[in-house]
Design an enzyme around this catalytic site. Structure first.
Site, short mmCIF file in Angstrom:
data_model
loop_
_atom_site.label_atom_id
_atom_site.label_comp_id
_atom_site.label_asym_id
_atom_site.label_seq_id
_atom_site.Cartn_x
_atom_site.Cartn_y
_atom_site.Cartn_z
N ARG A 499 30.54 16.61 42.25
CA ARG A 499 29.61 16.95 43.21
C ARG A 499 28.78 18.25 42.83
NH1 ARG A 499 26.65 14.54 47.27
NH2 ARG A 499 25.96 16.28 48.92
N GLU A 500 29.37 19.22 42.18
CA GLU A 500 28.66 20.52 42.09
C GLU A 500 27.81 20.51 40.97
OE1 GLU A 500 28.56 23.28 43.55
OE2 GLU A 500 30.18 23.21 45.04
N SER A 501 28.10 19.95 39.77
CA SER A 501 27.51 19.97 38.65
C SER A 501 27.15 18.65 37.86
CB SER A 501 28.04 20.96 37.38
OG SER A 501 29.13 20.47 36.89
N TYR A 607 28.41 17.30 51.72
CA TYR A 607 29.40 17.89 50.86
C TYR A 607 30.62 17.50 51.02
CZ TYR A 607 31.19 21.25 47.47
OH TYR A 607 32.07 21.89 46.39
#
Length: 649
Positions: A499-501, A607
């Protein structure tokens, strides 16, 4: 359906690669190509060794810069020849865009239309394009020109010829000038607003004076004239802009003002809707006391998905289950059909004692691969529906793919350190090729372990069900190692990283977060000290192994803070523990789903849902694609109350 020129070119190149026809001599060294490309960017043509790069797979990049530098003093036929020659590369569209901009700036509108292929991207090029069309397609140009005019910010100088022409023929009249002035005033663009006001005649002076008065004292809106400008043509735009400014700045005052103004303003239903939709949204966001009855009275006429969403969330917070059912039923069919709202219809019917209706809604939601789809499946004790789409490519097909020009160009660009251009080449092929070609390229990216590029491939190709490609086992051993050492669920670590990168080890967020797990430099320094390590600095934290180690430790601390609760810890990873502590301290939610819906930040709500559903997918893929024994949440996370007692002091 006839093939487009691009598709025909792609098929020709693919066929040439498959049967072994020559696609150019690629014997030149990459070093020479790297030097030539750098020289071309700086227009240092004398430093390019033409013989050294002749036949190189990337020689078109040097030709692109040379031709671009010669524009607009190049025949349109030469530009078209380049576009056709490089139809399977983003070079073609880049050249088209450059030609439109340069021809438009020079007033060579015939050449512009020769190379254009419909409306171009970008405001400046669109202004040039519609200026070129003004005599050939006047109605289309006027309609598009007005749309380009009606914005609350300054437009590029390239738009001046089009706007001047439309002002001269009366398309942009005084009303259009006033409407744009109101958009600029609403957006806080005072310089543009003042400039536009100077274009208006004395007939508009009362309207201009009213704007000045309300700018100095927002409460003066209640005493403003109900008819502004010639034939009241300034009224609607003024009140829409003034009310939206006041609504965002001071919602209680805006609400009180609208109660006074609404009965006496002569506005159309659509003009009222603009004002009331914004006001309803902010009264719900800011939980303005005493306004819910008014919101309910206007909501059916607003046709606003975002306000309906807020209204349902308000009903959930108040445990008003009948209202939940009522307002979900008011949603458009496409919004109502989502697994989120089907799940909540199930929960509401369950609470209201309608088990059959609840079961039907849960079953509908459970067909979706999502947070609420998985939660619904848990409610009715059904397996998760992963809907995984698998693909198989034999070695012969993979060898053919490896010989494709786009693959050759991508790999050559990677060899000379042009990662950005390599990604552009790759994604252009995905977006413009056939679905089968896109999947063959995805398989190739997977074989090369181009994890970040593979994820982008699935997005560009809309391969939503190709789970092995969307969630590849990138850095798997590191996640297993640091998950074991920190006691953190490795699949949760994988999900957060995805999800982040999306596996880009050098990812940099606008806020400054870095690397695979998107750590802020301050956080990285703090965790490093905790582990007895030196501060890695802004570049050392990009090392994948260190980034995973620090991110795992940071998440471990968040889990400890919330008694092992992964939902709360995940929210804290995104929004910060201070905010999560505050949310838990000001409310008490008896279930995880109500807590998720109570999170005030949409980004964090999305998120948390994404990470927890990704975690299910990662564990299922590690389990051979089966979700047997995999759960969205553990028993504690499902049973615990989400309140201040969850925070470990």
């Amino acid at each position: 359906m006839p093939a487009t020129p691009l598709r025909s070119t792609l098929r020709t190149l693919c066929a040439a690669a498959i049967i072994g026809l020559p696609t150019g001599s690629w014997a030149a060294t990459d070093d020479a190509m790297r030097d030539a490309l750098n020289a071309a960017r700086q227009q240092q043509w004398q430093h390019i060794d033409e013989r050294a790069i002749e036949g190189h797979i990337l020689s078109g990049y040097v030709t692109y810069h040379r031709l671009r530098n010669q524009l607009p003093n190049v025949a349109a036929s030469q530009v078209l020849q380049f576009i056709e020659q490089h139809a399977d590369s983003p070079l073609s569209e880049w050249m088209r865009g450059q030609a439109i901009a340069k021809y438009g700036h020079a007033g060579r509108y015939g050449d512009l239309l020769t190379v254009a292929d419909g409306e171009p991207a970008g405001t400046a090029r669109q202004c040039y394009y519609y200026m070129a069309l003004i005599d050939r397609a006047p109605e289309e140009s006027r309609r598009a020109g007005l749309a380009l005019w009606r914005v609350g910010s300054s437009q590029p100088d390239a738009c001046d010829p089009l706007f001047n022409r439309l002002r001269a023929d009366g398309t942009i009249d005084a009303t259009a000038i006033w409407e744009r002035k109101m958009l600029a005033w609403q957006a806080g663009e005072s310089r543009l607003s003042n400039y536009l006001g100077g274009l208006l005649s004395s007939e508009w002076q009362t309207a201009l004076d009213t704007v000045d008065a309300v700018s100095n004292n927002a409460r003066a809106i209640t005493s403003a004239p109900t008819c502004l400008g010639p034939e009241c043509r300034a009224t609607a735009a003024f009140y829409q802009a003034a009310m939206q400014r006041l609504t965002r700045d001071d919602t209680p005052t805006a609400f009180a003002a609208w109660q006074q103004l609404s009965p006496r303003l002569n506005l159309t239903a659509q003009e009222r809707q603009v004002i009331e939709e914004e006001l309803a949204f902010y009264t719900l966001v800011r939980e303005l006391p005493g306004t819910l009855g008014w919101v309910d009275s206007v909501l059916p006429s607003l046709a606003s998905e975002r306000v309906l969403e807020l209204r349902v969330r308000r009903a959930l917070a108040d445990r008003q289950w009948t209202d939940v059912v009522h307002w979900i039923a008011e949603m458009p069919a496409s919004q109502q059909a989502s697994s989120r709202w089907q799940y909540w219809l199930g929960r509401a019917n369950e609470q209201l004692g309608n088990p059959e209706a609840a079961m039907a809604r849960y079953q509908q939601a459970a067909t979706d691969r999502s947070f609420y789809g998985f939660a619904a499946a848990d409610r009715i004790d059904q397996p998760y529906r992963l809907n995984n789409e698998r693909h198989h490519f034999d070695e012969a097909t993979r060898e053919q793919t490896a010989r494709l020009p786009v693959v050759q160009r991508t790999e050559a660009l990677l060899r000379i350190g042009e990662d950005g251009l390599a990604n552009s080449e790759w994604l252009y092929a995905i977006e413009h090729g056939t679905p089968q070609q896109a999947r063959a390229l995805a398989d190739y990216a997977a074989q090369q372990q181009w994890h970040a590029r593979l994820v982008q491939t699935t997005i560009a190709g809309k391969m939503w069900d190709a789970l092995e490609w969307r969630f590849p086992p990138a850095y798997r051993e590191s996640f297993l190692q640091w998950g074991a050492q920190t006691g953190v669920d490795p699949y949760l670590l994988m999900a957060i990283t995805r999800r982040e990168s999306a596996y880009n080890p050098v990812a940099l967020s606008p806020a400054g977060a870095r690397g695979l797990m998107q750590l802020m430099p301050g956080t990285a320094a703090q965790v490093s000290r905790q582990l007895g390590l030196n501060d890695p600095g802004p570049y050392g934290v990009l090392d994948p192994e260190l980034n995973i180690r620090l991110g795992s430790t940071y998440l471990r601390d968040k889990l400890a803070r919330y008694r092992g609760n992964r939902l709360a810890a995940t929210a804290a990873y995104n929004a910060g523990p201070g905010r999560v502590d505050q949310w838990l301290g000001t409310q008490s939610m008896e279930s995880f789903d109500l807590f998720v819906e109570s999170i005030p930040f949409r980004e964090t709500r999305d998120y948390v849902q994404a990470v927890l559903s990704y975690r299910v997918i990662f564990e299922s893929l590690a389990n051979g694609g089966s979700s047997d024994g995999v759960s969205l949440l553990n028993e504690s996370e499902q049973a615990v109350r989400y309140d201040r007692a969850l925070v470990q002091r």
